[in-house]
Write a protein that holds these residues in place. Sequence first.
Motif: not given
Length: 122
Positions: A11-14, A87-91, A118-120
């Motif tokens: 998990l990472v912040q934008p 956020p759209e990189d979350t996958a 990966v969660t943004v």
Amino acid sequence: QVQLVESGGGLVQPGGSLRLSCAASGSIFSINTMGWYRQAPGKQRELVAAISSGGITNYADSVKGRFTVSRDNAKNTVYLQMNNLKPEDTAVYYCNAGVRTTTQPMVTYNSWGQGTQVTVSS
């Protein structure tokens, strides 16, 4: 005969960064192209980045300038450095490699890792 093991998701912040790694092991004769795909909920799996055995790279338009793919041929490992994450990189990110084994060196197997999330999000 061949396993691909990914690591480095989370998990990472934008705006943040993550580095994914994928190590291939087993009865490896050689590895052709290695790369990363991703699949978001409700969407098809898509190519993120790939790198040939000679170092030629290919990127999805959505990640150009933010992601960098590299490989260490001596370690049979491919990396994905992801910067300025959105956020759209979350996958779920999957490692992929075209592998020739010592038992069948004339055949290239399309091998996949188990995936890493990966969660943004803020």
